[in-house]
Enzyme design. Structure first.
Site, PDB file in Angstrom:
ATOM      1  N   CYS A  59      -5.455   7.639   9.505  1.00 20.39           N
ATOM      2  CA  CYS A  59      -5.560   7.035  10.835  1.00 20.39           C
ATOM      3  C   CYS A  59      -5.356   8.061  11.940  1.00 20.39           C
ATOM      4  O   CYS A  59      -4.557   8.982  11.798  1.00 20.39           O
ATOM      5  CB  CYS A  59      -4.504   5.951  10.982  1.00 20.39           C
ATOM      6  SG  CYS A  59      -4.903   4.469  10.073  1.00 20.39           S
ATOM      7  N   ASP A 110       4.381   0.637  12.179  1.00 16.81           N
ATOM      8  CA  ASP A 110       3.157   0.014  11.672  1.00 16.81           C
ATOM      9  C   ASP A 110       2.967  -1.413  12.190  1.00 16.81           C
ATOM     10  O   ASP A 110       1.882  -1.984  12.037  1.00 16.81           O
ATOM     11  CB  ASP A 110       3.163  -0.003  10.131  1.00 16.81           C
ATOM     12  CG  ASP A 110       2.850   1.369   9.558  1.00 16.81           C
ATOM     13  OD1 ASP A 110       2.702   2.317  10.339  1.00 16.81           O
ATOM     14  OD2 ASP A 110       2.754   1.483   8.329  1.00 16.81           O
ATOM     15  N   LYS A 128       0.834  -1.222   0.000  1.00 11.03           N
ATOM     16  CA  LYS A 128       0.000   0.000   0.000  1.00 11.03           C
ATOM     17  C   LYS A 128       0.862   1.263   0.000  1.00 11.03           C
ATOM     18  O   LYS A 128       0.649   2.169  -0.797  1.00 11.03           O
ATOM     19  CB  LYS A 128      -0.901  -0.016   1.247  1.00 11.03           C
ATOM     20  CG  LYS A 128      -1.434   1.320   1.697  1.00 11.03           C
ATOM     21  CD  LYS A 128      -2.271   1.134   2.933  1.00 11.03           C
ATOM     22  CE  LYS A 128      -2.430   2.293   3.865  1.00 11.03           C
ATOM     23  NZ  LYS A 128      -1.332   3.138   4.191  1.00 11.03           N
ATOM     24  N   ASN A 129       1.826   1.307   0.901  1.00  8.46           N
ATOM     25  CA  ASN A 129       2.604   2.541   1.035  1.00  8.46           C
ATOM     26  C   ASN A 129       3.560   2.765  -0.126  1.00  8.46           C
ATOM     27  O   ASN A 129       4.089   3.857  -0.289  1.00  8.46           O
ATOM     28  CB  ASN A 129       3.367   2.551   2.363  1.00  8.46           C
ATOM     29  CG  ASN A 129       2.435   2.718   3.553  1.00  8.46           C
ATOM     30  OD1 ASN A 129       1.246   2.961   3.374  1.00  8.46           O
ATOM     31  ND2 ASN A 129       2.965   2.569   4.747  1.00  8.46           N
ATOM     32  N   ARG A 141       0.256  14.112  13.379  1.00  6.48           N
ATOM     33  CA  ARG A 141       0.584  14.050  11.952  1.00  6.48           C
ATOM     34  C   ARG A 141       0.663  15.420  11.262  1.00  6.48           C
ATOM     35  O   ARG A 141      -0.120  15.712  10.337  1.00  6.48           O
ATOM     36  CB  ARG A 141      -0.380  13.101  11.228  1.00  6.48           C
ATOM     37  CG  ARG A 141      -0.408  11.735  11.887  1.00  6.48           C
ATOM     38  CD  ARG A 141      -1.056  10.676  11.047  1.00  6.48           C
ATOM     39  NE  ARG A 141      -0.118  10.064  10.133  1.00  6.48           N
ATOM     40  CZ  ARG A 141      -0.360   8.964   9.440  1.00  6.48           C
ATOM     41  NH1 ARG A 141      -1.507   8.361   9.547  1.00  6.48           N
ATOM     42  NH2 ARG A 141       0.543   8.463   8.629  1.00  6.48           N
TER      43      ARG A 141
HETATM   44  C1  UD1 Z   1       4.261   6.808   6.442  1.00  8.82           C
HETATM   45  C2  UD1 Z   1       3.396   5.582   6.251  1.00  8.82           C
HETATM   46  C3  UD1 Z   1       2.904   5.085   7.594  1.00  8.82           C
HETATM   47  C4  UD1 Z   1       4.080   4.840   8.522  1.00  8.82           C
HETATM   48  C5  UD1 Z   1       4.964   6.067   8.602  1.00  8.82           C
HETATM   49  C6  UD1 Z   1       6.248   5.841   9.406  1.00  8.82           C
HETATM   50  C7  UD1 Z   1       2.374   5.963   4.100  1.00  8.82           C
HETATM   51  C8  UD1 Z   1       1.117   6.212   3.347  1.00  8.82           C
HETATM   52  N1  UD1 Z   1       2.252   5.942   5.423  1.00  8.82           N
HETATM   53  O1  UD1 Z   1       3.447   7.816   7.032  1.00  8.82           O
HETATM   54  O2  UD1 Z   1       2.189   3.870   7.383  1.00  8.82           O
HETATM   55  O3  UD1 Z   1       3.588   4.559   9.815  1.00  8.82           O
HETATM   56  O4  UD1 Z   1       5.367   6.474   7.284  1.00  8.82           O
HETATM   57  O5  UD1 Z   1       6.942   4.737   8.905  1.00  8.82           O
HETATM   58  O6  UD1 Z   1       3.424   5.734   3.539  1.00  8.82           O
HETATM   59  N2  UD1 Z   1       6.209  14.495  10.902  1.00  8.82           N
HETATM   60  C9  UD1 Z   1       6.332  15.842  11.180  1.00  8.82           C
HETATM   61  N3  UD1 Z   1       6.143  16.733  10.153  1.00  8.82           N
HETATM   62  C10 UD1 Z   1       5.836  16.345   8.887  1.00  8.82           C
HETATM   63  C11 UD1 Z   1       5.719  14.973   8.608  1.00  8.82           C
HETATM   64  C12 UD1 Z   1       5.913  14.066   9.639  1.00  8.82           C
HETATM   65  O7  UD1 Z   1       6.589  16.230  12.313  1.00  8.82           O
HETATM   66  O8  UD1 Z   1       5.681  17.203   8.007  1.00  8.82           O
HETATM   67  C13 UD1 Z   1       6.380  13.506  11.987  1.00  8.82           C
HETATM   68  C14 UD1 Z   1       5.087  12.732  12.247  1.00  8.82           C
HETATM   69  O9  UD1 Z   1       4.237  13.418  13.112  1.00  8.82           O
HETATM   70  C15 UD1 Z   1       5.602  11.449  12.852  1.00  8.82           C
HETATM   71  C16 UD1 Z   1       6.933  11.240  12.127  1.00  8.82           C
HETATM   72  O10 UD1 Z   1       7.287  12.507  11.563  1.00  8.82           O
HETATM   73  O11 UD1 Z   1       5.839  11.626  14.214  1.00  8.82           O
HETATM   74  C17 UD1 Z   1       6.867  10.188  11.040  1.00  8.82           C
HETATM   75  O12 UD1 Z   1       5.957  10.574  10.050  1.00  8.82           O
HETATM   76  P1  UD1 Z   1       6.172  10.232   8.513  1.00  8.82           P
HETATM   77  O13 UD1 Z   1       7.441   9.474   8.348  1.00  8.82           O
HETATM   78  O14 UD1 Z   1       5.991  11.492   7.735  1.00  8.82           O
HETATM   79  O15 UD1 Z   1       4.970   9.272   8.247  1.00  8.82           O
HETATM   80  P2  UD1 Z   1       3.926   9.315   7.049  1.00  8.82           P
HETATM   81  O16 UD1 Z   1       4.622   9.639   5.774  1.00  8.82           O
HETATM   82  O17 UD1 Z   1       2.751  10.141   7.441  1.00  8.82           O
END
Ligand code: UD1
Length: 426
Positions: A116, A304, A22-23, A121
């Site tokens: 989720c 995850d 999916k990701n 986020r």
């Molecule tokens: C992706 C995955 C998700 C997985 C996560 C971490 C997809 C669709 N989803 O989510 O399943 O759990 O990676 O492996 O691929 N953060 C910030 N600022 C931002 C972005 C993120 O502070 O602009 C923080 C988030 O709050 C979190 C951490 O960074 O604490 C990790 O987030 P991120 O790696 O961005 O996860 P996703 O891309 O949302």
């Protein structure tokens, strides 16, 4: 919406074919907007998030066809319209459209992404990266409007290796004039898959798999074909099922090379594991041994899979400690696991789990995708019947969790909600 119904205490024995990731596929679908040719993507999982992204691409004027796990996207006649609010809210990955829309049309209008409820986020890292590439971005309430009269290469440095922000930055950089260097990039295998996909379509990217990516932008992407790798999180969920229920499973199509941390944890918990190219055999006799683990960015243990490990630790022979460092609210599944008799105490970012066998069946509610799957797995080790609702979350990421586990010996199915009354569970 149906509920998952599990009759616990059956050992697993059989094979499961692991669906495509999916990701990995969601950013590829978004990136298809950058192409002036037809893109063919094979091994596409038939899950709600994919259907949602498909709807968005169609709204944007792409011609899409999804048949038997093969998706074609022709974005030649795509138009730069606002992305509908409802679609953005139902899926976190809608944020992935920002980079490609800016790259293709010089403008993007989306809504704050949903998905989720596993923590706050934020999207500051996404917006910061796109601004560095020349975008002007206005956030008004829940609406995000971005514009750029020509993106340009830049040096980006992420203070935290965000998966989504790295993907957005790569996709926008592909459409930018000049060279972009991204340091502090996330190294998750899904980023490697996206970069390989983009390279197949003509993009210049080096450093793939490392924390520093160099993107040579500006060239138009052409069509091409790509196969999505197996889903390491789905495979990890079924590893967790084998740990929890016991028995023997063959996971075909599992991307074993991406699963080092999960496989190491499973073997510390007592599983015998044999790895072959694209398959994993796991054999589990007796209760799991207790485990200590910490979730971290790749190649660390994936957040995850934290919920499913919480389920497995709940039936371990002793005390386990699981520390969450990525998403602060992932432990919400603990509350539901306690309803099945699990003994879990959360203190800050760490869950202390005192293992007990067996759990006891009951009615629980999955509030997020991975948490819901973990509750179904916990039901495998519960005496009596367990009902898991929240299937709307689970089907965002699992094609057929009940069919997969039932095919491997579990007694699990989707039932109409009213049957819970018959079983005295409501
Ligand atoms: C992706 C995955 C998700 C997985 C996560 C971490 C997809 C669709 N989803 O989510 O399943 O759990 O990676 O492996 O691929 N953060 C910030 N600022 C931002 C972005 C993120 O502070 O602009 C923080 C988030 O709050 C979190 C951490 O960074 O604490 C990790 O987030 P991120 O790696 O961005 O996860 P996703 O891309 O949302």
């Amino acid at each position: 919406m149906p509920v998952i119904c599990v009759q616990g205490l059956r050992r697993l024995n059989g094979e499961i074919w692991i669906q495509g990731s999916k990701n990995a596929v969601l950013p590829m679908m978004a990136a298809s907007l950058l192409c002036r040719g037809t893109v063919t993507i094979a091994n596409v999982p038939l899950i709600e998030d994919v259907f949602c992204m498909l709807e968005i691409l169609r709204t944007l004027g792409c011609r899409c066809d999804l048949r038997e796990h093969v998706l074609t996207v022709d974005a030649r006649d795509a138009v730069g319209r606002p992305v509908p609010e409802e679609a953005c809210r139902s899926m976190r990955s809608s944020i992935m459209l920002l980079g490609p829309l800016l790259g293709r049309f010089g403008a993007a209008q989306i809504w704050y992404p949903g998905g989720c409820s596993i923590g706050s986020r934020p999207i500051d890292l996404h917006l910061g990266a796109l601004r560095s590439l020349g975008a002007q971005i206005v956030v008004e309430g829940e609406q995000i409007r971005a514009q750029a009269s020509g993106l340009h290469g830049a040096r980006l440095r992420f203070p935290y290796p965000s998966v989504g922000a790295t993907e957005n930055a790569v996709m926008a950089a592909v459409a930018s004039e000049g060279t972009t260097r991204i340091s502090g990039a996330a190294r998750e295998p899904e980023i490697e898959a996206l970069c390989d996909f983009l390279r197949t379509l003509g993009a210049g990217i080096s450093g793939i798999g490392s924390g520093t990516l160099t993107v040579t932008g500006g060239s138009l992407l052409h069509g091409g074909s790509f196969t999505v790798p197996g889903d390491r999180i789905v495979a990890g969920t079924y590893l967790g099922a084998a740990l929890t229920a016991g028995g023997e499973l063959l996971l075909r199509g599992a991307p074993e090379g991406q699963m080092g941390a999960a496989l190491a944890a499973a073997s510390r918990m007592g599983a015998e594991i044999a790895v072959e190219p694209c398959s994993i055999r796991i054999k589990m006799t007796g209760r799991p041994r207790p485990v200590s683990l910490t979730t971290e960015p790749y190649p660390g243990f994936p957040t995850d899979l934290q919920s499913v490990m919480l389920a497995a630790a709940s039936v371990a022979e002793g005390d386990s400690f699981i520390r969450e460092t990525v998403f602060e609210e992932r432990f919400s599944t603990a509350k539901e696991l306690r309803k099945l008799g699990a003994h879990i105490i959360i203190n800050g970012g760490t869950a202390a789990v005192e293992g007990r066998w067996p759990l006891c069946g009951g009615s629980v509610s999955g509030r997020d995708l991975r948490g819901g799957a973990a509750l179904a797995v916990a039901g495998l080790a519960a005496e009596g019947t367990t009902f898991v609702d929240g299937y709307a979350h689970i089907r965002r990421g699992y094609e057929d969790i009940c069919g997969d586990l039932a095919g491997a010996g579990a007694e699990i199915c989707l039932e109409d909600i009213d049957r819970r009354k018959e079983h005295g569970a409501l």
